[in-house]
Design a protein around this motif. Structure first.
Motif, PDB file in Angstrom:
ATOM      1  N   GLU A   1      28.898   5.882   4.114  1.00  0.00           N
ATOM      2  CA  GLU A   1      30.154   6.172   3.424  1.00  0.00           C
ATOM      3  C   GLU A   1      31.336   6.090   4.380  1.00  0.00           C
ATOM      4  O   GLU A   1      32.463   5.869   3.954  1.00  0.00           O
TER       5      GLU A   1
ATOM      6  N   SER B   1      23.246   8.255   4.411  1.00  0.00           N
ATOM      7  CA  SER B   1      24.207   8.276   3.314  1.00  0.00           C
ATOM      8  C   SER B   1      25.608   8.569   3.824  1.00  0.00           C
ATOM      9  O   SER B   1      26.582   7.886   3.469  1.00  0.00           O
TER      10      SER B   1
ATOM     11  N   TYR C   1      25.164  -0.941   3.172  1.00  0.00           N
ATOM     12  CA  TYR C   1      25.310  -0.485   1.787  1.00  0.00           C
ATOM     13  C   TYR C   1      24.286   0.589   1.432  1.00  0.00           C
ATOM     14  O   TYR C   1      23.172   0.608   1.958  1.00  0.00           O
ATOM     15  N   GLN C   2      24.684   1.442   0.500  1.00  0.00           N
ATOM     16  CA  GLN C   2      23.793   2.490   0.027  1.00  0.00           C
ATOM     17  C   GLN C   2      22.666   1.891  -0.816  1.00  0.00           C
ATOM     18  O   GLN C   2      22.799   0.812  -1.389  1.00  0.00           O
ATOM     19  N   THR C   3      21.568   2.623  -0.882  1.00  0.00           N
ATOM     20  CA  THR C   3      20.436   2.270  -1.730  1.00  0.00           C
ATOM     21  C   THR C   3      20.255   3.398  -2.744  1.00  0.00           C
ATOM     22  O   THR C   3      20.894   4.446  -2.644  1.00  0.00           O
TER      23      THR C   3
ATOM     24  N   SER D   1      22.292   6.865  -1.905  1.00  0.00           N
ATOM     25  CA  SER D   1      23.592   6.962  -2.586  1.00  0.00           C
ATOM     26  C   SER D   1      24.039   8.417  -2.713  1.00  0.00           C
ATOM     27  O   SER D   1      23.279   9.272  -3.170  1.00  0.00           O
TER      28      SER D   1
END
Length: 286
Positions: A202, A198, A103-105, A109
């Motif tokens: 995605e 990133s 997951y992004q942070t 992001s």
């Protein structure tokens, strides 16, 4: 296998005396399957005698302590010898343990610039958007991949980032996000690493940030590791290459914040000047 001798020096000079200085340090080579720390010693200046050692939630060695008395300087000198083996780092982790790297942070992001890049370089037939109901990034659990396919895709994306981004010292700072750096198309190794993270996340690729050292830099370095089929493989987007036995790992995490090699707070109204020196040379003896 290569055997390395490492010297890491940090000096922080304060413009005025500060006190109640709490610090945490992650500037130590990390013991893992493909990297063995043969020896490691350090000296804190000024000596407080209050430091403690432990591990953070990512398994990185951390040294923390407190300087109660007022002072205008803080520093550490660390010397170590470590042996590094060539090849990916084995870690047949469960989905639960790997989840934090999917997951992004706030630092990775994507915004408009990175999303435009993704549209231009999206793999045919692969949807990068995530479903709100899905526990993992879209396509991750159901994607059928050939051995090494994710690593090959990483090489393609890394090359595209390298062609569109320029190294420029002083153009960013420790708080710069991947999107902010990519929008201006310049930054340092931290920015290269967070931008690639990133983009990979995605695409549903499990990837993490790595802080460490390489020969000849004179300072620390950052790159990424990508997981596939029970192994982490390193990629250095700053130099557009896969890592090898000349890369010495200090810390791993979700982004640069997780891997901060030095961090602290203090009482007092003072500016500070930070000086870092890193020397890494190959050796046959400890």
């Amino acid at each position: 296998m290569k055997r390395w001798k490492l010297i890491y020096e940090l000096r922080i000079l304060f413009s005025e005396p500060v006190f109640d200085h709490f610090y945490s340090l992650r500037c130590f080579p990390k013991n893992r399957s493909m990297q063995e720390v043969c020896s490691c010693a350090y000296k804190i200046v000024p000596c407080s005698g209050s430091e403690c050692q432990g591990r953070d939630s990512f398994g990185n060695q951390i040294l923390y302590g407190r300087m109660e008395e007022a002072g205008r300087e803080f520093g550490i000198t660390m010397t170590a010898v470590a042996a590094v083996r060539e090849g990916p780092e084995p870690e047949p982790s469960s989905y639960y343990r790997l989840g934090m790297y999917r997951y992004q942070t706030p630092y990775t992001s994507p915004g408009q610039s990175i999303r435009e890049f993704l549209k231009m370089h999206q793999k045919p037939g692969h949807e990068t958007a995530k479903s709100p109901e899905a526990p993992f990034p879209a396509g991750f659990l159901n994607r059928r991949t050939e051995p090494g396919a994710i690593w090959k895709r990483t090489e393609v994306l890394m090359d595209e980032v390298w062609n569109k981004f320029s190294y420029q010292s002083g153009s960013t700072n420790a708080g710069t996000t991947a999107e902010e750096a990519f929008a201006q198309r310049q930054g340092v190794c931290q920015d290269y690493a967070q931008i690639l993270l990133s983009i990979l996340r995605e695409e549903g690729i499990t990837a993490r940030y790595v802080a460490g050292a390489v020969p000849g830099e004179g300072e620390t370095h950052a790159w990424v590791e990508v997981w596939q089929d029970g192994y982490w493989k390193g990629f250095d987007p700053t130099n557009n290459r896969a890592t090898d036995a000349s890369y010495l790992v200090f810390a791993v995490g979700r982004d640069a914040w997780d891997c901060a090699l030095n961090r602290g707070i203090f009482r007092g109204n003072a500016g500070q000047e930070k000086r870092i020196y890193v020397k890494m040379e190959e050796t046959e003896h400890g």
